[in-house]
Design an enzyme around this catalytic site. Sequence first.
Site, PDB file in Angstrom:
ATOM      1  N   LEU A   1      29.964  -2.804 -19.079  1.00 63.16           N
ATOM      2  CA  LEU A   1      30.899  -1.931 -19.785  1.00 63.16           C
ATOM      3  C   LEU A   1      30.859  -0.494 -19.286  1.00 63.16           C
ATOM      4  CD1 LEU A   1      30.521  -3.245 -23.443  1.00 63.16           C
ATOM      5  CD2 LEU A   1      32.423  -3.601 -21.867  1.00 63.16           C
TER       6      LEU A   1
ATOM      7  N   LEU B   1      25.712  -2.379 -23.558  1.00 68.66           N
ATOM      8  CA  LEU B   1      26.596  -2.115 -22.417  1.00 68.66           C
ATOM      9  C   LEU B   1      26.788  -3.378 -21.581  1.00 68.66           C
ATOM     10  CD1 LEU B   1      25.301   1.377 -21.214  1.00 68.66           C
ATOM     11  CD2 LEU B   1      27.202   0.855 -22.750  1.00 68.66           C
TER      12      LEU B   1
ATOM     13  N   TYR C   1       7.208  -8.036 -19.638  1.00 67.71           N
ATOM     14  CA  TYR C   1       7.996  -7.198 -18.728  1.00 67.71           C
ATOM     15  C   TYR C   1       7.091  -6.723 -17.599  1.00 67.71           C
ATOM     16  CZ  TYR C   1      11.584  -6.774 -22.426  1.00 67.71           C
ATOM     17  OH  TYR C   1      12.553  -7.009 -23.375  1.00 67.71           O
TER      18      TYR C   1
END
Length: 332
Positions: free
Chosen positions: A216, A211, A62
């Site tokens: 969402l 999500l 990351y």
Amino acid sequence: MTTENRIEPRQLGSIGPSVFPLALGCMGMSGMYGATDDNESIATIHAALETGVTLLDTGDFYGSGHNEILIGHALKDRRDKALLSVKFGALRSPDGGWTGFDGRPAAVKNFVAYSLNRLGVDHIDIYRPARLDPQVPIEDTIGAIADLIKAGYVRYIGLSEVGVDTIRRAHAVHPISDLQIEYSLISRSPETEIFPVLQELGIGVTAYGVLSRGLLSGSIPSTQGDFRANLPRFSGDNLAQNQRLVEELKQIAQEKGVRPSQLAIAWVLAKSKNIVPVIGARKQTQLAESLAAVSVNLSPADLTRIEEVIPQDAIAGSRYDQHQMQMLDSEK
């Protein structure tokens, strides 16, 4: 506000650690969704720990190491408050691209050395290959992590986005604490074959994408560098159809006096006590909104209604592009 004394923790499988019901996913703090603020990211990590969150999830790739350095700064004076889950193996190029995956034992032991240094810790609580290396038997990769456990550098072994055969083979080498996999109201494929095997073997779940990368909650790509712009579910007619489904979720959430994001997280929490949702909050406001989902109680009737309003086969587009989907052992 401290919730750790009244929120029941969840154990990651039969051998894993006991953790707060939600984990903090830190990927978004290193540029995957656009520009970030390190000070706000560190403040968000601190707020999560102060609220009772125990598990922080990251990957050595990351931000090409930025995320681990960031977490290291955040934990400088509070390592005892956090459990660290680290994914490894994805290879990066200097321009930020992706160049493959390496699960060889020598690479595993090299990766962990750099992670320990960037994080500023003497051990990693859960260490997991981010994907399956098709060129390396999973037994070899897991065996290397088992060696790291014996040496004291790792506490538990996890897996990520692998299928039933790989799970069984890995678990036969060393007990697995949890499988990290995408799971949400509109990404429910693990229910069919993977979850039953995890239950059989006593392996927990850390669910990311609860999500659906903001879909969402009504979030859509709006800044340069937001990788979601290239995902099928956020593209063209697919996005329009999916947003209509989200409107149905909003209606139920409004009836219950909560936000759609909280309802979506509460749905995952209610599906099984073996699941710990990984919440990708980049800001303190996002964190606070997500944490409130722990207090949302859904009955079996509520779950049925939500699943009828948003059936799994109604979502338009796959969760990754075609190339990435073909690389996922969990989808085979």
